[in-house]
Design a protein around this motif. Structure first.
Motif, PDB file in Angstrom:
ATOM      1  N   MET A   1       0.808  -1.173  -0.054  1.00  0.00           N
ATOM      2  CA  MET A   1      -0.147   0.173   0.014  1.00  0.00           C
ATOM      3  C   MET A   1       0.916   1.231   0.136  1.00  0.00           C
ATOM      4  SD  MET A   1      -2.879   1.388   2.883  1.00  0.00           S
ATOM      5  CE  MET A   1      -3.429  -0.338   3.019  1.00  0.00           C
ATOM      6  N   ASP A   2       0.602   2.069  -0.685  1.00  0.00           N
ATOM      7  CA  ASP A   2       1.472   3.445  -0.870  1.00  0.00           C
ATOM      8  C   ASP A   2       0.950   4.291   0.119  1.00  0.00           C
ATOM      9  OD1 ASP A   2      -0.207   5.764  -2.601  1.00  0.00           O
ATOM     10  OD2 ASP A   2      -0.940   3.773  -2.947  1.00  0.00           O
ATOM     11  N   PRO A   3       1.893   5.223   0.466  1.00  0.00           N
ATOM     12  CA  PRO A   3       1.737   6.241   1.664  1.00  0.00           C
ATOM     13  C   PRO A   3       0.443   7.268   1.706  1.00  0.00           C
ATOM     14  CG  PRO A   3       4.104   6.203   0.986  1.00  0.00           C
ATOM     15  CD  PRO A   3       3.217   5.446   0.209  1.00  0.00           C
ATOM     16  N   ILE A   4       0.025   7.489   0.222  1.00  0.00           N
ATOM     17  CA  ILE A   4      -0.955   8.352   0.022  1.00  0.00           C
ATOM     18  C   ILE A   4      -2.366   7.384   0.539  1.00  0.00           C
ATOM     19  CG2 ILE A   4      -2.419   9.584  -1.808  1.00  0.00           C
ATOM     20  CD1 ILE A   4       0.063  10.980  -0.918  1.00  0.00           C
ATOM     21  N   THR A   5      -2.329   6.050  -0.151  1.00  0.00           N
ATOM     22  CA  THR A   5      -3.630   5.383   0.170  1.00  0.00           C
ATOM     23  C   THR A   5      -3.698   5.184   1.711  1.00  0.00           C
ATOM     24  OG1 THR A   5      -3.336   4.352  -1.899  1.00  0.00           O
ATOM     25  CG2 THR A   5      -4.725   3.098  -0.299  1.00  0.00           C
ATOM     26  N   ALA A   6      -2.449   4.768   2.396  1.00  0.00           N
ATOM     27  CA  ALA A   6      -2.624   4.681   3.877  1.00  0.00           C
ATOM     28  C   ALA A   6      -3.129   5.973   4.560  1.00  0.00           C
ATOM     29  CB  ALA A   6      -1.130   4.401   4.385  1.00  0.00           C
ATOM     30  N   LEU A   7      -2.666   7.179   3.969  1.00  0.00           N
ATOM     31  CA  LEU A   7      -2.933   8.405   4.756  1.00  0.00           C
ATOM     32  C   LEU A   7      -4.400   8.687   4.652  1.00  0.00           C
ATOM     33  CD1 LEU A   7       0.088  10.654   4.340  1.00  0.00           C
ATOM     34  CD2 LEU A   7      -0.751   9.663   6.347  1.00  0.00           C
ATOM     35  N   THR A   8      -4.877   8.331   3.195  1.00  0.00           N
ATOM     36  CA  THR A   8      -6.317   8.703   3.145  1.00  0.00           C
ATOM     37  C   THR A   8      -7.195   7.627   3.756  1.00  0.00           C
ATOM     38  OG1 THR A   8      -6.318   7.441   1.032  1.00  0.00           O
ATOM     39  CG2 THR A   8      -5.963   9.897   1.020  1.00  0.00           C
ATOM     40  N   ALA A   9      -6.833   6.573   4.209  1.00  0.00           N
ATOM     41  CA  ALA A   9      -7.575   5.285   4.879  1.00  0.00           C
ATOM     42  C   ALA A   9      -7.508   5.848   6.295  1.00  0.00           C
ATOM     43  CB  ALA A   9      -6.951   3.903   4.783  1.00  0.00           C
ATOM     44  N   LEU A  10      -6.420   6.402   6.888  1.00  0.00           N
ATOM     45  CA  LEU A  10      -6.220   6.917   8.187  1.00  0.00           C
ATOM     46  C   LEU A  10      -7.578   8.044   8.388  1.00  0.00           C
ATOM     47  CD1 LEU A  10      -5.183   7.436  11.018  1.00  0.00           C
ATOM     48  CD2 LEU A  10      -3.451   9.130   9.821  1.00  0.00           C
ATOM     49  N   GLY A  11      -7.266   8.987   7.229  1.00  0.00           N
ATOM     50  CA  GLY A  11      -8.326  10.335   7.271  1.00  0.00           C
ATOM     51  C   GLY A  11      -9.715   9.674   7.253  1.00  0.00           C
ATOM     52  N   ALA A  12     -10.087   8.790   6.336  1.00  0.00           N
ATOM     53  CA  ALA A  12     -11.298   8.297   6.023  1.00  0.00           C
ATOM     54  C   ALA A  12     -11.906   7.524   7.206  1.00  0.00           C
ATOM     55  CB  ALA A  12     -11.646   7.235   5.005  1.00  0.00           C
ATOM     56  N   THR A  13     -10.999   6.877   7.985  1.00  0.00           N
ATOM     57  CA  THR A  13     -11.582   6.451   9.202  1.00  0.00           C
ATOM     58  C   THR A  13     -11.698   7.337  10.282  1.00  0.00           C
ATOM     59  OG1 THR A  13      -9.988   4.300   8.968  1.00  0.00           O
ATOM     60  CG2 THR A  13     -10.771   4.654  11.087  1.00  0.00           C
ATOM     61  N   ALA A  14     -10.806   8.332  10.507  1.00  0.00           N
ATOM     62  CA  ALA A  14     -11.138   9.300  11.731  1.00  0.00           C
ATOM     63  C   ALA A  14     -12.301  10.323  11.438  1.00  0.00           C
ATOM     64  CB  ALA A  14      -9.832  10.316  11.485  1.00  0.00           C
ATOM     65  N   ARG A  15     -12.608  10.691  10.064  1.00  0.00           N
ATOM     66  CA  ARG A  15     -13.644  11.264   9.632  1.00  0.00           C
ATOM     67  C   ARG A  15     -15.077  10.543   9.932  1.00  0.00           C
ATOM     68  NH1 ARG A  15     -16.975  13.974  10.626  1.00  0.00           N
ATOM     69  NH2 ARG A  15     -18.081  15.348   9.120  1.00  0.00           N
ATOM     70  N   ILE A  16     -15.123   9.056   9.561  1.00  0.00           N
ATOM     71  CA  ILE A  16     -16.268   8.147   9.576  1.00  0.00           C
ATOM     72  C   ILE A  16     -16.623   8.252  11.195  1.00  0.00           C
ATOM     73  CG2 ILE A  16     -17.340   6.041   9.434  1.00  0.00           C
ATOM     74  CD1 ILE A  16     -15.920   6.045   6.443  1.00  0.00           C
ATOM     75  N   THR A  17     -15.611   7.941  12.098  1.00  0.00           N
ATOM     76  CA  THR A  17     -15.725   7.918  13.501  1.00  0.00           C
ATOM     77  C   THR A  17     -16.322   8.833  14.117  1.00  0.00           C
ATOM     78  OG1 THR A  17     -13.783   6.173  13.381  1.00  0.00           O
ATOM     79  CG2 THR A  17     -14.449   7.440  15.381  1.00  0.00           C
ATOM     80  N   ARG A  18     -15.740  10.191  13.528  1.00  0.00           N
ATOM     81  CA  ARG A  18     -16.097  11.500  13.967  1.00  0.00           C
ATOM     82  C   ARG A  18     -17.983  11.662  13.597  1.00  0.00           C
ATOM     83  NH1 ARG A  18     -15.080  16.026  17.482  1.00  0.00           N
ATOM     84  NH2 ARG A  18     -16.632  17.452  16.748  1.00  0.00           N
ATOM     85  N   LEU A  19     -18.027  11.115  12.625  1.00  0.00           N
ATOM     86  CA  LEU A  19     -19.394  11.401  11.977  1.00  0.00           C
ATOM     87  C   LEU A  19     -20.334  10.432  12.686  1.00  0.00           C
ATOM     88  CD1 LEU A  19     -21.355  12.524   9.732  1.00  0.00           C
ATOM     89  CD2 LEU A  19     -20.651  10.646   8.292  1.00  0.00           C
ATOM     90  N   ILE A  20     -20.051   9.140  13.007  1.00  0.00           N
ATOM     91  CA  ILE A  20     -21.097   8.481  13.619  1.00  0.00           C
ATOM     92  C   ILE A  20     -21.156   8.817  15.256  1.00  0.00           C
ATOM     93  CG2 ILE A  20     -21.393   6.123  14.552  1.00  0.00           C
ATOM     94  CD1 ILE A  20     -19.930   5.342  12.019  1.00  0.00           C
ATOM     95  N   GLY A  21     -20.098   9.208  15.848  1.00  0.00           N
ATOM     96  CA  GLY A  21     -19.792   9.210  17.360  1.00  0.00           C
ATOM     97  C   GLY A  21     -20.147  10.549  17.886  1.00  0.00           C
ATOM     98  N   ARG A  22     -19.868  11.727  16.999  1.00  0.00           N
ATOM     99  CA  ARG A  22     -19.698  12.971  17.637  1.00  0.00           C
ATOM    100  C   ARG A  22     -20.754  14.091  16.973  1.00  0.00           C
ATOM    101  NH1 ARG A  22     -18.665  11.009  21.692  1.00  0.00           N
ATOM    102  NH2 ARG A  22     -16.685  10.933  22.737  1.00  0.00           N
ATOM    103  N   ASP A  23     -20.884  14.025  15.517  1.00  0.00           N
ATOM    104  CA  ASP A  23     -21.315  14.888  14.900  1.00  0.00           C
ATOM    105  C   ASP A  23     -22.604  15.291  15.052  1.00  0.00           C
ATOM    106  OD1 ASP A  23     -18.783  15.648  13.761  1.00  0.00           O
ATOM    107  OD2 ASP A  23     -19.345  15.018  11.759  1.00  0.00           O
ATOM    108  N   THR A  24     -23.219  16.712  15.253  1.00  0.00           N
ATOM    109  CA  THR A  24     -24.244  16.921  15.520  1.00  0.00           C
ATOM    110  C   THR A  24     -25.564  16.305  14.512  1.00  0.00           C
ATOM    111  OG1 THR A  24     -24.133  18.818  14.338  1.00  0.00           O
ATOM    112  CG2 THR A  24     -23.750  18.882  16.761  1.00  0.00           C
ATOM    113  N   ILE A  25     -25.257  16.036  13.072  1.00  0.00           N
ATOM    114  CA  ILE A  25     -26.087  15.606  12.241  1.00  0.00           C
ATOM    115  C   ILE A  25     -26.417  14.192  12.406  1.00  0.00           C
ATOM    116  CG2 ILE A  25     -24.213  14.688  10.545  1.00  0.00           C
ATOM    117  CD1 ILE A  25     -25.820  15.841   8.277  1.00  0.00           C
TER     118      ILE A  25
END
Length: 107
Positions: A1-25
């Motif tokens: 896995m290239d570094p950009i794919t790994a970083l976007t996987a990290l970012g996607a995981t962080a964003r989805i986690t935030r969306l489910i667990g904390r966002d007002t929406i």
């Protein structure tokens, strides 16, 4: 896995986690789950599937494991596809924008 794919996987995981667990929406969904997890009678101990889900959503560390479970294989298998790159890229940019806004608003 290239570094950009790994970083976007990290970012996607962080964003989805935030969306489910904390966002007002997603508050209405979390509120409904909390009501399902609440014992019906006073004195009853909370237990069962809905209590577990409610506790999972309330813990970002716990939730991120379950979010990463499908994101990591998707990154490995589909990381070189345009669909993955755009989707994970948008989620990562959203997460980074949220972090920047929190940092700038704290000043």
């Amino acid at each position: 896995m290239d570094p950009i794919t790994a970083l976007t996987a990290l970012g996607a995981t962080a964003r989805i986690t935030r969306l489910i667990g904390r966002d007002t929406i997603t508050f209405p969904l979390r509120d409904r789950l909390a009501k399902k997890a609440t014992p019906q009678r006073e004195g009853d101990d909370p237990s069962g599937f809905w209590t577990w889900v409610n506790e999972l959503i309330g813990c970002p560390w716990c939730l991120s494991v379950w979010v990463a479970a499908p994101v990591a294989p998707a990154a490995i298998e589909c990381g070189d596809t345009l669909a993955y790159q755009w989707g994970a890229g948008f989620l990562t940019l959203s997460w980074l924008t949220g972090l920047a806004a929190q940092h700038l608003d704290a000043r």
